[in-house]
Each structure stands twice: as C-alpha cells, then as structure tokens.
Design an enzyme around this catalytic site. Structure first.
Site, mmCIF file in Angstrom:
data_model
loop_
_atom_site.group_PDB
_atom_site.id
_atom_site.type_symbol
_atom_site.label_atom_id
_atom_site.label_comp_id
_atom_site.label_asym_id
_atom_site.label_seq_id
_atom_site.Cartn_x
_atom_site.Cartn_y
_atom_site.Cartn_z
ATOM 1 N N LYS B 80 35.315 50.296 38.698
ATOM 2 C CA LYS B 80 34.760 49.218 39.540
ATOM 3 C C LYS B 80 35.377 49.050 40.855
ATOM 4 O O LYS B 80 36.800 49.105 41.065
ATOM 5 C CB LYS B 80 34.959 47.959 38.742
ATOM 6 C CG LYS B 80 34.316 46.698 39.253
ATOM 7 C CD LYS B 80 34.575 45.441 38.157
ATOM 8 C CE LYS B 80 33.856 44.291 38.626
ATOM 9 N NZ LYS B 80 33.990 43.167 37.839
ATOM 10 N N SER B 160 29.637 40.563 36.693
ATOM 11 C CA SER B 160 29.710 41.314 37.860
ATOM 12 C C SER B 160 29.770 42.785 37.742
ATOM 13 O O SER B 160 29.596 43.405 38.955
ATOM 14 C CB SER B 160 31.186 40.602 38.674
ATOM 15 O OG SER B 160 32.156 41.000 38.168
ATOM 16 N N SER B 184 31.924 39.250 32.647
ATOM 17 C CA SER B 184 31.626 40.246 33.648
ATOM 18 C C SER B 184 31.618 41.656 33.209
ATOM 19 O O SER B 184 31.223 42.621 33.723
ATOM 20 C CB SER B 184 32.293 40.083 34.997
ATOM 21 O OG SER B 184 32.003 38.973 35.892
#
Lengths: 95, 496, 484
Positions: B80, B160, B184
C-alpha cells in the site's frame, strides 16, 4: 450547532486551507450534515465515563538518553522544495 | 510450470514449490510482473517497481539455495502506498506529497523485505487512506477486478486499501499490505473476495506508515487464504521500540494456531448488527455463516453490543480530529509539493488547499472544528467517552464468547461514482467494521459467498485483544465450509 | 520592603507570574535520538522525526523525565504519577510537525513552592503552579536572504521544562531573586546549564498592575526574556507603561509583548488573532507517562544536596558565617571545591582562602572553579601549614601564587622557596646563643633595663636564619635566655 460562512472561513484559516468563496456554502452544508449526524451522540449518557484516548499500551515506554540519530542533513533536506542547503526556506517572514 | 499455473499458487503452496526447487523466485516474479502489466487497466499500482522486484528475486533465490529462507521468501507482494519505502516514491495517493522519496523504510516494509519478499510496487489507495471506494485517490480510483454482469460499470474495490485488495484478487500480487483505520482492510477484502486481516492495535508497528488517525491505524495483510494471511501477519507483526504504541507482545506462530478446529468455541452474534433495512443478501450470507460455524462445532450465542450504532459518529469525530493534526506537517516546507502564495500563510494555504483533495480537506476541516475552542468537550471529549462505552461493550461480550461473527459490509461492491454526492452514505460502508477499530480488536474478513450478481460477500470475525489465533481459526472454519472458489473475470482473462 | 510603585494618583502594586523555559541537559532530544547539543552545523542535529517526515513517531527520553521529577522534588512539588502529552496545534516554519508536543491538562509536576532570599536577609515563598515537559522549536533566520526566511531545525524537539509560578511576585527584585534561585537549583541538579545568553533558560513575564488590595488588572505577557538584567528592565518599563495608560484613563490590552534590549522597552508583537486556538488534545502517538513511587524515591535518593541545605550545614556544622556560606554555596562546583579542601583543613580558614585568593585568581584568569590551577587538596595542605605555624600568611600568599602559575604542589613550592619556618627549638637556641655572644654590650644594656632591644635581637636572629626562623619561637627563646 450550525456552521455559518464566517465559521467556515475561520476554520479554513486555522487549518491553513484555501477555500474559494464559491465553495463555502457547499462546504458549510456538507459539514453541517456531518455534524448533525455525529451529534446523535448527544443522546448517549456519558456521565462518569472516562474518555478513551487510545487502546493497548497503557504506559509510555521510555528511551535511553543516547544520541543515535541525526547527522543526516543531506537526507533531511533531500525532498525540500526550494532549499538553501543546509537550510530549508520559506517565504520571508516579517517579525 | 506455466506462468498462469504459477499465478494460481498461494503463499503456502508457492513456498513449498520454491523450497522444493520446482521453480525459482525469478520465475515466480516474472509471472507476477507480467500480471502487473496485464492488469494495468485496473489502476492498481501507483508506482511499479519491476527492477527492485527482480533484484529481490535474485536475493530470494540465493537465500532459498543457502537454506536461510523464511515462509515469505520469494513472495511477490504489493505494498500500500502509505508505507514509506526508502528510495521509492511514496504518495499516500495525494498530490501534496509531490515527488516525495522517503530516505527511510517503514518497519513493516523493512520486515517484509528482510523476510525475502519481492516488492512489485506501491498500490493505490484513497488519499491518506480517507475513503471507502478508492475514489479519493489523486491518481484515480483502482478498479475491482470483479464486474457487474448487467451494465458492466466498473466497480470499486473498496477503500482505502483498494489497490492492494484488487491486486490480490486480480492475481497481480500473491499478497499485499494494507492499513485499516475504520475498515480499510476488511471492507476492500470483502468487496474483492479475498481475506483481509486487521490485527490488534499495537500488533504491527506504525513507524514509517503515513499516519491518518494514530489511535486507530493498524497495518495488516491481504491474502487469498486465511493461512496465507496468518503467515504474512507473522512476518509483519512484532514489537517495535520506535513506536510507543507498539505492544511488547511476543508474536505467536499464527499459522500453527489456524489448525485445531472450532469445536466448543463460543461465537457471539451481536444482535445490534442486524440493522434496519439490511439488504437480504447480507442477512442471508450472515445466516449461512452462522450455519457453517455451527456445523463446524462452534456454539453460537446471541450477544448484545448496545453502542454499535454510536460507533460510526464517534469515529467521524475521533479520526478527523487526529487527522487534522497528523496532516499539519504537509505544509510545503520540508518536502512535498509547494504552491507559492503572497506570504508564508499564503503559501501554507495554497499548498494545502491545492495539495489535498476534497475529502481530505473536508475531514481536516471537521477535525479542526471539533478540537477548536468551545467545541472540544461537546465533540471530541464526548466521542472519547462514547468510545469507552463501545470498548466496554466488547469487553462484556467477550466474557461469554470467544469471538464475534458479523457481516463485513452492508452490501457488495458498488459502481465507482456511486455514493459520491453524500459523504455520510459513503461513511456508512464502515458501519460494521468501525466498532472493532475503535476498540482496537483483531478482525478478519473472509469471503463466504456471492450475491445474485455473482459479486463476493464477506463475513467479519472479531476477537479478543491479541487473540488473533481464535480469529484465524474461526476464519479457517468459514473458509473450509464456504469453499468460495469463484474468481473475478478480469483475472482469468488477463492471465491465460 | 515596599514593592509599591508611585504613580500620579498614588501607589500601584505589581503582580507578576513567571513562566520559565529551562532546556534539559541531555544527550538526545525529548522524543528523538538526535543530539540536543548547541552550536552544530544547521540541520545536522535533526532526525526524520525532528523534520516532521511522514510516519515518524516520538519515544520519550527518560533523562528528560528524570530531570522533570528531580526539579519537581527540588521545588517541593507534587509529582503526578500519570501525566499526558498533548498536541498544541499551530503553524510556523520552525514547528515541523505542525504541533508542539507539550503537556496541557495533566503535567508531570503539580503545585509546589520555592523560597527566595531578598536583600534584607528576609525570605519569601513563591508558589509554583506546575512544571511540564515540552519540545523546543527550531530557529528561523530572517537576515540571510532578501526574499526568504531560512529554517534550522537543530533546536526543534530539544526537551524543555516549563516552570510556571503563581502571580506571587511583586517587584523586579523578587523576579530576579526567583530566577537566580531557580537557576542555582537547576544547576545544582545538573538538569539545565542555566545559560540565559544561549537561551537554555528564558522567561516569559506575565505582568499587571493594580491598586494595592484591588482586583487584578489585565495582564500582558513579555516573551523570551533572556537575561536577569533585561528582566528587570522589562518589568520596570512595562509597569510604568501600564500605570501611565491606566492613569490616563486607558485600558491595558491583553497581548503578547517583546522586550527590545536596545531600546529598553517592550512593544506589542504582531497580533496573531487565531494563534490562541491551539486545539490541544492528547497525542495519540504517546500513551500516558506513568511513574511509580519507587522510581520517584530512587531519583530522590540520587539527588545532590540542594543549596539551602548546604548553606545551613556550612553554617551549623562547619562554622562558616552566613555570608561566606551564601557565597560559597551559590555555585555547586565552588561548594564542592570548598568541601574537598575543608576535609583536611580548618573550614573557616579555607573559606577565606577560597573566597579571597582562589576566586580572585579565577576572576583574573577568566576561569571557572573546575579549571582552578590549585587543587583543593593542595590548598588544604597550604592552609594546614598556616594553621601549624610553619609559614606565615604572607608567605602562604607568595606560595599560592607560585602554586597557581606553575601548577606545583604546596610542599614543593614551600621547599623551593625555602619558606618553611624553623620552629625547632634546638636550632633557634643555637642561633640565639651566637647572637648573644656576638653582642655582649647590647646584652648588658638589655639586662640593665633597655628591654626595647629585644627587637634588635629578634632581627639579628631572623637575619642569621635568613628569615626562616619562626618569629614567635625566636621571641620566646630570647626572652627566656635574656631574662635569666
């Protein structure tokens, strides 16, 4: 509580975020909706309830007083916009 | 083994193949680099790192040959783009970070690197991890590899950590890292039909991870199986003296804790999660899940978490408040993109006004407001007190049960662009995930079935603090029973 | 002592509270491992945390905690077993995180007090409101470039103790006495070097005026005063300014002011209207700072004797005068030097020598006591020789000069200068006998009653001994022999 234009301008200034004049009303209504929604918490009785700051570790760990960092000015400045090594710079501040 | 066969392997099986000499880390990496390229239309990666991946692969093969490899050695993963990676651009999916190249490596990415994983690239996300659909990314939303059958509108992978979830679902990474502040990891995992694990707050170091809300942020893995998630978490977890909130807990052998079954385990079904107008597909998958764990020998009991519906409003005070301070450092002075202004404050306001996207600006404004003079007690302090009550709910429930079983999301993946006009309807995506975040509890999302459109649906298991073992074990039971083997269309077409 | 000031319309009382920022003497910063030392190359003592880089996290330096606890104990204050670090939010280029990590609602040290000595020998108790730990800011340089301000973050994140008094102070003298006493204690504890010029110790002065016994007036805050002299000047100016405004019928603005040492006046700082909304909240990166009573007891057991205790011990146990005790105990190193020397020699005599010759030479050479060229043991040896009558005071001073300038020991110098007196009776008797036999006429005169000739005989003996004979002994022996 309801946010008026003046409050939006004040908060934007406090947060150092440019807000176009044309955006203010829209932003005010969005933020008001969110605040109305979070204010549903007011119906919950929290008398005598301790506020919870974090979870998990209940006691801050302490570090030994050793110098084991720093002396990396080049790396620290490597991403700086408009640097004047060994300094960072900002537009002139008048004291 | 063909490239497409290699891409079918999970961490457990690929690890065995590598150690047995069936194929090399270089071969596995090349297969994944092809997959990364083939999946570009999904906008999964903000930055691809093929050269780094190949160098990592060479090192991995060496370590396998030398017998110094770990379970994660040679595994091509996505990271990420919230984890700072030394020498590799890190964006948090925001324009404000500009061309920021961290001169340091986050603890989590360093651990994964040391374990011999292969970095394929930095994955897309909502800007500063603020969002549930990936649409707040300054680089455009990542796309869910699953597709609606009727109108073919691109779907959100969730947020997210949407890029990471899409990468694993599409076969563009064997596993990936995520961070979870209010859901997320779990929500995108559910949307993409994979496993996503948010460990106990404090289990994974936050050092070097771009902060959103410090008291909630927690890193965790995305993987195709519960076992893979356990293997990867074991590498990520561990006490870090550089993070004062990192727990001084020994990391168990999570993989070993998966086995053993759930016979006798008491599983709580929180009745407040049965929300008004819950879609039938969610209610039905939940019921199926309950049947599955019951059949596996667990004892299912109803429990009450009375504060459940207060969690989301609480979260939307606490998280923006912390974020408003955490994001104050993006001021155009020491790194990142600067936008000139008339004077110092003009520079600040222009830099931040233009550098942050709309949702981030909105949350900073909310956070600034709830902390401001005269409102602190009414909002922030109040929310902290309610947070205590939410946490106590879980404590009470865990007196009588070992884990909780709930839906992960109130629906399946939705088309990109939906719910954009109304922040609150977007926020409601996290209604089932946020309570465990506020209480800092470990929680996993496991794909259990699909809806009538063939889109995956996940169930969430929440455990006691630092009892990831029970969460994994129950997750494994669900996975075994569900036999969820549908694959997103884009995977199969893309890599054959 | 009257602390009132005269206005046109009668007397006014000054009300002052001080906020002192004391930089903790530590190797590393409060939350990072970068060096806290002064004077390095710009931005070299900066970690990624100090530069506010994404994802960087604070970890508390135990030395700073220990310093705060020690200071709290010395200020007779309550040590809070649980304290909280908060974020104080504001934007400024020298504040890289966009917030200062400080302690707001739950400081590490609570209420205490400090007794200060005033001129007439009276003491006054000043209430301490609190002491908390916080980060220092970096430095903005405005004069390096026509269009830009330069930023050096070497100071950013260095640990500070902010010590806040009650508004108990009513004159510049009291304020000066408080800071002097506080600085003495901080130095004794070794928790702050007390160097005001370098900014290791600086004061914010909260000041208002009122009619004696009347309601409190509106206060102004004078920021960052960095010498005791400036503090006196700033208070005098500001008090006068406020009295004049009020007597002219005006109101005092509650504002932050700056003292300009060149002009000797305070002036309003550019008003920062929103800088007051600091939005304090607990730093979620830092769990509560929790201390246990054993830890505090352990620190207490390691604390050095404080100046007040030392003074009374010097007076009561070592027999020093109040004045001498004050002078010597004012500085920890001087006191240590004195105590070392006083172990072996008469304390009062040692005190005279320390305050006279030693301080004099240090002053002349611009040295500090730890750099003294005469070790306390050697000073003691010299003083013992005076006590034993082996050398005279005058000779000792001569010896001291040589010890200081050549770094020699007391004994070696005495021997080299041949200063050691002959006190041996046998040797003196021989010399007396030869002087007597060489001056039979003078002896006869003496015996006939011209006793003033004793001086002549003493002089002759001293001459024969080349000045080394102990005059007292010579005198006694002469009287004995001549008196027969």
């Amino acid at each position: 509580m309801s946010l008026d234009r003046e409050t939006i301008v004040r908060i934007a200034k406090l947060a150092r975020i440019d807000v176009e004049d044309s955006e203010i009303d829209g932003l005010a209504s969005e933020l008001n909706n969110i605040l109305d929604w979070v204010e549903t918490l007011n119906s919950i009785s929290t008398e005598g309830v301790e506020p919870m700051v974090g979870v998990g570790v209940s006691k801050a760990p302490l570090r030994m007083d050793n110098t084991n960092d720093g002396d990396i000015a080049e790396a620290v400045l490597a991403n700086a916009p408009d640097p004047a090594p060994p300094y960072f710079t900002v537009p002139k501040v008048i004291e | 083994m063909s490239k497409s066969e290699l891409l079918q392997l999970d961490i457990a099986t690929a690890g065995k193949g590598l150690r047995d000499g069936d194929f090399t880390a270089i071969e596995l990496t090349e297969a994944y680099l092809d997959a990364v390229e083939a999946s570009r239309e999904l906008n999964i990666f903000i930055t691809e790192t093929p050269d780094r991946a190949m160098a990592d692969a060479v090192a991995a093969d060496k370590s396998i040959k030398a017998g110094t490899s770990s379970k994660m050695t040679g595994m091509p993963i996505g990271m990420k783009d919230l984890f700072c990676t030394q020498g590799i651009k890190t964006t948090a999916a925001s324009n404000i970070l500009g061309e920021f190249i961290p001169p340091y490596e986050s603890t989590i990415s360093a651990r994964l690197k040391a374990a011999g994983t292969i970095l394929l690239g930095k994955t897309n996300l909502d800007e500063f991890a603020m969002g549930s659909s990936n649409t707040t990314s300054a680089f455009g939303a990542a796309i869910n590899p699953w597709e609606l059958t009727e109108d073919k509108k691109p779907l959100t992978p969730g947020g997210s950590s949407g890029g990471s979830a899409a990468a694993v679902a599409a076969g563009a990474a064997i596993a990936a890292t995520g961070t979870d502040t209010g859901g997320s990891i779990r929500q995108p995992a559910a949307f993409c039909g994979i496993v996503g694990m948010k460990p106990t707050y404090g289990r994974c170091s936050r050092w070097g991870v771009v902060a959103f809300a410090s008291s909630l942020d927690q890193a965790g893995p995305f993987a195709r199986t519960v076992r893979d998630a356990a293997i990867m978490l074991e590498t990520m977890a561990g006490h870090d003296p550089k993070d004062s909130t990192s727990a001084a807990q020994a990391t168990p052998n999570f993989e070993a804790l998966i086995d053993g079954g759930v016979k006798g385990m008491r599983v709580g079904i929180p009745k407040e999660y049965r929300v008004e107008d819950m879609p039938e597909e969610i209610d039905s998958i939940w019921r199926r899940g309950i049947e599955m764990v019951t059949a596996a020998g667990a004892e299912v009991v109803e429990v009450s978490l009375p504060m459940t519906m207060s969690a989301l409003p609480t979260y939307y005070i606490v998280a923006p408040a912390e974020a408003s301070a955490n994001l104050a450092r993006y001021d155009g002075v020491r790194y990142g993109a600067r936008v000139e202004g008339d004077d110092l404050n003009g520079m600040y306001s222009a830099t931040r006004g233009q550098g942050f996207g709309k949702e981030v600006r909105r949350r900073i404004m909310i956070g600034t407001y709830v902390l401001s003079a005269g409102y602190y007690d009414a909002y922030y302090k109040k929310a902290q007190r309610v947070r205590t009550l939410i946490s106590q709910d879980f404590d009470n429930a865990f007196h009588s049960v070992d884990a909780l079983l709930t839906p992960t999301t109130p629906g399946a993946a939705f088309p990109i662009g939906e719910k954009e006009d109304d922040p609150i309807s977007m926020y409601l995506n996290d209604v089932f995930t946020v309570p465990a975040s506020l209480a800092g509890l470990p929680a996993i999302s496991v794909p259990v079935g699909s809806n009538e459109n063939g889109l995956p649906l996940g169930l969430q298991i929440i455990g006691r603090p630092f009892d990831e073992g029970s969460v994994f074990r129950l997750g494994q039971a669900l996975e075994d029973a569900a036999q969820f083997d549908k694959r997103p269309r884009l995977t199969l077409e893309g890599f054959k | 002592m009257s602390t009132l000031i005269e206005g046109r319309e009668g007397q006014w009382e000054l009300v002052i509270g001080l906020e002192t920022h004391a930089q903790v003497t530590s190797e590393a910063k409060l939350f990072s491992g970068a060096s806290a030392s002064f004077g390095a190359k710009p931005n070299s003592h900066v970690s990624f945390l100090d530069a506010g880089m994404p994802g960087m996290l604070p970890v508390i330096n135990q030395r700073c905690v220990e310093a705060a606890v020690m200071t709290g104990i010395a200020l007779n204050a309550e040590i809070n077993l649980v304290s909280i670090f908060d974020r104080k939010n504001y934007f400024y280029p020298d504040l890289p995180l966009g917030y200062q990590i400080s302690q707001f609602s739950d400081p590490i040290v609570g209420e205490g007090w400090l007794d200060i000595e005033l001129d007439e020998g009276s003491t006054k108790r000043v209430g301490i409101t609190r002491l908390h730990l916080e980060q220092d800011a970096g430095k903005s340089l405005h004069d390096q470039d026509p269009f830009r301000t330069f930023i050096d973050l070497n100071r950013a994140g260095v640990g500070l103790m902010e010590i806040v008094t009650e508004p108990d102070i009513h004159s510049a003298d009291e304020a000066a006495a408080y800071v002097t006493k506080l600085r003495e204690i901080l130095r004794y504890l070794g928790v702050c070097d007390g160097n005001m010029e370098e900014g290791s110790l600086r004061c914010d002065i909260n000041i208002s005026v009122r009619k004696p016994g009347g309601a409190l007036g509106t206060r102004t805050e004078i920021k960052n005063v960095n010498s005791i002299r400036f503090m006196r000047e700033a208070i005098a100016f500001e008090a006068r300014r406020q009295v004049e405004i009020i007597e002219d019928g005006g109101d005092i603005d509650q504002e932050t002011r700056l003292f300009d040492p060149d002009r000797g006046e305070t002036r309003s700082m550019r008003s920062k209207e929103d800088s007051h909304d600091y939005r304090y909240f607990p730093d979620p990166d830092l769990p509560p700072l929790v201390l246990d009573t054993n830890y505090i007891a352990e620190i207490k057991s390691r604390m050095p004797e404080l100046p007040d205790a030392k003074r009374s011990r010097f007076v009561n146990e070592l027999g020093l005068t109040e004045y001498d005790a004050n002078v010597i105990a004012a500085d920890k190193s001087s006191a240590a030097y004195f105590e070392k020397a006083a172990e072996k020699a008469e304390p009062k005599l040692v005190a005279n020598w320390v305050m006279g010759e030693v301080f004099g030479r240090l002053n002349k050479d611009g040295l500090s006591i730890v750099e003294a060229n005469v070790a306390p043991e050697e000073l003691a040896a010299l003083v013992v020789m005076i006590q034993d009558g082996k050398i005279s005071g005058r000779q000792a001073k001569e010896a001291f000069e040589k010890m200081w300038s050549e770094g020699m020991g007391a004994l070696a110098v005495i021997q080299e200068l041949g200063l050691e007196q002959i006190s041996d009776d046998g040797a003196i008797k021989e010399m007396v006998a030869s002087v007597i036999s060489a001056n039979p006429d003078k002896v006869a005169e003496f015996k006939a009653g011209k006793t003033q000739l004793l001086g002549f005989f003493v002089g002759q003996v001293m001459k024969a001994s080349k000045g080394k004979a102990n005059p007292k002994a010579v005198n006694a022996i002469l009287q004995e022999i001549l008196g027969q």
